[in-house]
Design a protein around this motif. Structure first.
Motif, PDB file in Angstrom:
ATOM      1  N   ILE B 138       1.012  -1.488  -0.058  1.00  0.00           N
ATOM      2  CA  ILE B 138       0.051   0.115   0.334  1.00  0.00           C
ATOM      3  C   ILE B 138       1.327   1.429  -0.224  1.00  0.00           C
ATOM      4  O   ILE B 138       1.426   1.382   1.122  1.00  0.00           O
ATOM      5  CB  ILE B 138      -0.542   0.489   0.993  1.00  0.00           C
ATOM      6  N   ARG B 139       0.836   2.355  -0.810  1.00  0.00           N
ATOM      7  CA  ARG B 139       1.820   3.076  -0.984  1.00  0.00           C
ATOM      8  C   ARG B 139       0.989   4.393  -1.341  1.00  0.00           C
ATOM      9  O   ARG B 139      -0.226   4.387  -2.105  1.00  0.00           O
ATOM     10  CB  ARG B 139       2.604   2.333  -1.531  1.00  0.00           C
ATOM     11  N   GLY B 140       2.195   4.702  -1.850  1.00  0.00           N
ATOM     12  CA  GLY B 140       1.376   6.336  -2.431  1.00  0.00           C
ATOM     13  C   GLY B 140       0.320   7.268  -1.937  1.00  0.00           C
ATOM     14  O   GLY B 140       0.193   7.356  -0.603  1.00  0.00           O
ATOM     15  N   TYR B 142      -2.791   5.969  -1.733  1.00  0.00           N
ATOM     16  CA  TYR B 142      -3.485   5.225  -0.606  1.00  0.00           C
ATOM     17  C   TYR B 142      -2.706   5.104   0.887  1.00  0.00           C
ATOM     18  O   TYR B 142      -3.329   5.080   2.285  1.00  0.00           O
ATOM     19  CB  TYR B 142      -3.313   3.656  -1.014  1.00  0.00           C
TER      20      TYR B 142
END
Lengths: 419, 360, 301
Positions: B138-140, B142
């Motif tokens: 889960i990155r950015g 999110y």
């Protein structure tokens, strides 16, 4: 690449030095004075007496606090027009608490140690008062706090011109038990005032034969009350005692009406809904609901007529006055009277002079109780009318002695309120 | 890295020395009130360093650093409150109906424990959060939105558990630290120096980290996470570590903040303070440590000066700063200085530099 | 029994409100990958547009006409928020495509400025909007179960918006262009679609729907400068939980949050209910990081 980076650092560092220097230069002129403790006497040095006004002018709390600031400014102008205090004009120094409690503490410190004000009028939320309290005690300043609150406090450096619990909540509960029914539902926003107030109410209900059928707290800024209203319907109370704050009140009352519940079906009594809030909720939604305060715009005294008239003349006909606004106005006059009596703005002398001081406020006669530094105030229960004003249903007849720790109530002994 | 003592390097060292000297000598030329303000700003600079580490260098934007900052603050506040109540229960527990001090409060009697807790609790929380999110890639945005959920959870819990946490009022009303009166000018001066030393330590630590191999991997993750993964690194591990370090720094800053300001409340954990922290880094220049420090000090200095005179205008200024910095000055103040320098030398170098801060 | 039906309806109503505030975001965030933190303030603009419309009816038209102001207020709120969105896209957002985190920060700044603007124009206190009398009261379907007309109206409104969006995106030429641009910008441009225009219109439509949400919220809640801040995080949660890029995901996200929220709030209390919902969201995203309905893609960042 390497060389380039170095130059960045150099420039950046120079700026850091600059920044530190900048912070320094503003202060050099205050240097000699900064050694005097508290600086409460420095305020009288010039031709004016400086006083601080510290409310939230920005952020969420500005909804309520800007009007109090306006009333305090009006009082200062009125006093100045009549020649000021001790023959000197009052010079307000306005600071913004920005609805942020550490900012209140910081600005209080600034007013006392940099501006050397003689006193400060300010605060609204309990949290802002709690944040400022250590600063005022440390620097031996004087704060006038204009809002009803949860009691259980009596700082030697604060004058409380709003109601404490035995001047608002306790008599309101007694009145409701006598006139509206025994079954209580307690609804509040999730913060200190509602929780403490409800704790007191629960003890009182036990002692005076009431019954608690439900208790609910909603997060600040909660906007959907459908589930809460279902719970209230299930509990079938006679009275909803409402300690919600500003915005949540709008959502609650609008949705209560939509659910088909009017003031005829269910009594609600609010302690944080005044004339200003009614306009944001809509008088049509609130008609018939109750509130408990010490002052309404409709309170019938000659002083109030002039007060309301002047306030509207100054700030516009669409503005309304309300309890905390009036308490802020009172605070300035009471301070000025105490200073005149003491012949000085020195904190200790003003406090001494303030003991037992009486004044004909817009709400009627008020008197400073020397022991607690609260005011004797008349309690009033009002009903919202279709025009958005209150009709007084009951009042205590005479100013009630403040009792922040509820020492005069045997049932409150179990509250174990320290001190 | 060969150590060449170029002129630039010498100048840089002199610059650092002067800045450090000015910082440490501040009690000599600042009034008590100003010193207290500067101390607070320096505490903010520490959290800005931490944010820069994960945002500027690793490309992870956290809008939840207020939580780590606040947890550190609460740890210290609990200790100070116990000191102030002198063995009795803190006053707010009394009002809220508790009859005995809750067990989890007891260890905070010890300053050492409180200090360790203030570092470890945010650190461990960051580690756990990092573990569950980065491992699941889960990155950015999110991740950023999840950190907001964290903020909501933390503030609602703190406010709701009034008996244990002081509710919206937070914890305030301290008297002593390590046996000394907390309000005496001597203690305050000492606390200022403590803060300054911690800032220097944090700065040196961050500088060491970003110059090391670890730091290079972080930057590589920022610029192309999958490429890093394909060469055989586990980006999640690096992201977690950086995030935890950042959390620890925020906790440290929170503890120092409480010492200077004398209050911690749930509003300090909210979304607004968390975003403001990001703004400090953005203004100063993400991806440069000195930029983060500078941003925190300058922004807060400007805030307390300008907001006093023009409370309405301040909100506009802050809004405008957000927009201008993000759109036109992605490198912040240090980036601007950098750019001006380059324009003088060569255009091509300038363009190269722009590549150094690709879209995050 | 009455309680279950009431609570079911409440859940549906909360979901409908969440969907309405998230629908605009689903477009700007889901389709354009722009994080618009000023979305809450666009909702606020819609609410104030309703307030102004109401005041104009009050002052310019006879009292008998007053009840119809709300019918006009919906398109007015849409139009004004649409305009704001359009201007925002032209002046700011277009610099930020492909930089979602930067768009988040910049639009946060826009949101701050808009809040302060509202405070300067309308004052800090809440303003009152009188809801039209034809929305007063409710439908009694059985003893003790009253369905307020306002909540029914909002449910209807959100269904209409959802259908309109569906037809616009999937059944109209403009929508096809829009999807083409979002999927492959360069290709679309080569085929003669004005991508700049499509971007601006898409963003403006997302903003316009926020305006409608603001108009609807005047029926239920406070109208003040900080109105948007109450809803913005919830709106993002709906979009993230639902999964970006598909309207049906947003619908599921809103239903999921609305229903569980009502349930938890009923079982526990409002504060704890809120915490539990957010914990559930975080846990759910561990399991499905891309939400209920994920766009299938083979591309890496």
């Amino acid at each position: 690449m390497k060389k380039k980076k170095m130059s960045i650092h150099r420039t950046a560092l120079l700026m850091l030095v600059l920044a530190v220097g900048l912070a320094a230069c503003g202060t050099s002129k205050d240097e000699p004075a900064s050694t005097t403790e508290g600086g409460t006497t420095a305020a009288t040095g010039g031709d004016t007496i400086k006083v601080g006004i510290l409310h939230s002018l920005s952020g969420t709390m500005s909804i309520s606090e800007v009007s109090v600031k306006d009333a305090e400014m009006m009082a200062i102008e009125e006093i100045n027009a009549k020649g000021g205090v001790l023959g000197k004009q009052i010079e307000p120094v306005i600071e913004d608490g920005a609805s942020d409690w550490p900012t209140f503490a910081e600005k209080a410190r600034k007013l006392l140690s940099e501006n050397k004000v003689a006193t400060v009028f300010g605060g609204w939320t309990s949290a802002s008062r709690k944040a400022m309290l250590p600063v005022f005690e440390e620097l031996n300043g004087l704060l006038w706090y204009p809002v009803q609150y949860e009691g259980l406090e009596s700082s030697p450096n604060i004058f409380y011109t709003g109601a404490t619990t035995n001047q608002q909540i306790v008599p309101a509960v007694t009145w409701l038990l006598e006139n509206r029914g025994k079954k209580f539902y307690l609804l509040g926003s999730d913060y200190v005032f509602p929780r403490t107030a409800n704790k007191i109410i629960k003890e009182q209900l036990k002692a005076e034969g009431g019954e608690l059928v439900g208790e609910e707290y909603t997060p600040l800024g909660h906007t959907d009350y459908s589930t809460i209203i279902t719970k209230i319907k299930e509990a079938k109370p006679d009275v909803v005692f409402n300690t919600l704050n500003g915005d949540s009140n709008v959502a609650f009352f609008k949705q209560l009406k939509d659910a088909g519940i009017t003031s005829k079906d269910l009594t609600t009594l609010s302690v944080s809904v005044a004339e200003e809030e009614i306009r944001g909720i809509g008088a049509d939604v609130l008609t018939g609901h109750l509130a408990a305060w010490n002052y309404y715009e409709t309170t019938d005294t000659p002083q109030n007529k002039t007060f309301v008239e002047n306030y509207k003349k100054k700030y516009g006909n669409d503005r309304v006055t309300a309890d905390p606004i009036e308490a802020g106005y009172d605070a300035v006059y009471l301070w000025a009277a105490a200073v005149e009596k003491a012949g000085s703005t020195d904190v200790a002398k003003v406090k001494e002079a303030a003991k037992g001081l009486e004044w004909d406020a817009p709400e009627g006669k008020v008197k400073i109780d020397g022991a607690t530094q609260h005011l004797y105030k008349t309690v009033r229960i009002g009903e919202v009318q279709s025009g958005g004003m209150f009709k007084e249903l009951w009042n205590s007849g005479e100013p009630v002695k403040p009792d922040p720790y509820l020492k005069g109530y045997t049932w409150a002994a179990t509250l174990s309120v320290g001190n | 890295m060969t150590q060449t003592w170029s002129r630039a390097r010498i100048w840089a060292l002199i610059g650092y020395a002067v800045a450090a000297a000015a910082m440490f000598a501040a009690p000599l030329y600042l009034s008590d009130f100003r010193l207290n303000l500067l101390a607070k700003f320096l505490a903010f600079a520490i959290v800005a360093l931490g944010l820069d580490l994960i945002w500027g260098y690793t490309g992870i934007l956290s809008l939840g650093h207020g939580v780590f900052f606040g947890l550190g603050g609460y740890a210290m506040a609990m200790h100070l409150k116990l000191q102030a109540s002198g063995g009795r229960m803190p006053d707010f527990m009394d009002w809220s109906g508790l009859t005995a001090l809750p067990a989890f409060w007891k260890p905070f009697e010890s300053l050492g424990f409180a200090f360790l807790a203030g570092l470890l609790i945010p650190g461990v929380l960051a580690l756990i959060l990092g573990y569950v999110t980065f491992r699941n890639r889960i990155r950015g945005v999110y991740f950023t939105i999840l950190t907001q959920a964290l903020v909501i959870i933390a503030t609602t819990l703190l406010i709701g558990q009034q008996a244990y946490t002081g509710g919206t009022n937070g914890i305030t009303g301290y008297s002593k630290i390590a046996g000394q009166s907390i309000s005496s000018p001597d203690t305050k001066q000492m606390l200022y120096w403590v803060t300054a030393i911690f800032l220097v330590v944090a700065f040196v630590l961050c500088r060491f980290l970003v110059k090391s191999r670890f730091g290079k991997v972080l930057r590589a993750i920022r610029d192309g996470e999958n490429r890093v993964r394909f060469i055989g690194y586990n980006p999640a591990l690096y992201q977690m570590t950086a995030f935890a370090i950042s959390g620890v720094l925020a906790g440290l800053a929170g503890m120092l903040f409480v010492l200077h300001v004398g209050i911690i409340s749930p509003s300090m954990l909210g979304i607004v303070p968390s975003i403001e922290m990001v703004l400090w880094v953005a203004i100063g220049g993400r991806g440069t440590l000195i930029g983060a420090v500078l941003g925190a000090v300058l922004m807060n200095g400007a805030k307390s000066e300008i907001s006093a005179q023009y409370p309405d205008a301040w909100t506009f200024i802050m809004g405008a700063l957000f927009i201008v910095v993000v759109v036109f000055l992605p490198g912040g103040v240090t980036g601007l200085v950098e750019r001006l320098k380059f324009r003088k030398r060569s255009v091509s170098e300038h363009e190269q530099e722009a590549v150094r801060h690709p879209a995050v | 029994m009455a309680i279950y039906i009431t609570q079911l309806f409440n859940g549906l109503s909360v979901s409908s409100i969440l969907l309405l505030i998230a629908l605009g975001l689903a477009i700007t965030f889901g389709l354009m990958n722009v994080i618009n933190m000023a979305h809450g303030e666009l909702i606020m603009i819609g609410a104030y547009a309703t307030y102004v419309t109401q005041n104009m009816f009050k002052s310019a038209l006879p009292a008998s006409m007053f009840d119809y102001y709300y019918i006009l207020a919906i398109p007015v709120s849409f139009a004004i928020a649409f305009l704001f969105g359009w201007l925002l896209e032209l002046s700011l957002i277009r610099h930020l495509y492909g930089r979602p985190l930067d768009s988040l920060l910049a639009t946060w700044g826009v949101g701050l400025a808009l809040q302060q603007l509202a405070r300067s124009i309308f004052g800090a206190p809440n303003v009152g909007v009188t809801s039209p009398s034809w929305l007063d009261g409710g439908l009694t379907i059985m003893e003790g179960v009253v369905l307020p007309y306002k909540r029914l109206f909002i449910i209807a409104l959100v269904i209409i918006c959802l259908l309109a969006m569906y037809f616009y995106i999937y059944r109209s030429r403009a929508g096809r262009n829009m999807r083409a641009v979002m999927q492959n910008r360069d290709m679309a441009a080569c085929l003669g679609i004005s991508t700049r225009r499509v971007d601006a219109v898409t963003f403006a439509i997302g903003s316009g729907i926020a305006g409608i949400a603001g108009c609807a919220l005047t029926l239920l809640g406070p109208i003040g400068p900080s109105l948007g801040t109450y809803y913005i995080v919830d709106a993002f949660m709906v979009v993230v939980l639902g999964g970006v890029g598909k309207l049906v995901g947003t619908l599921l996200g809103a239903l999921g949050i609305g229903m569980t929220n009502t349930l938890f709030e009923y079982w526990t209390n409002a504060s704890l209910g809120k915490v539990l919902v957010f914990v559930c969201i975080v846990a759910f995203l561990q399991w499905r990081p891309r939400g209920f309905v994920a766009m299938r893609t083979r591309s890496l960042d």
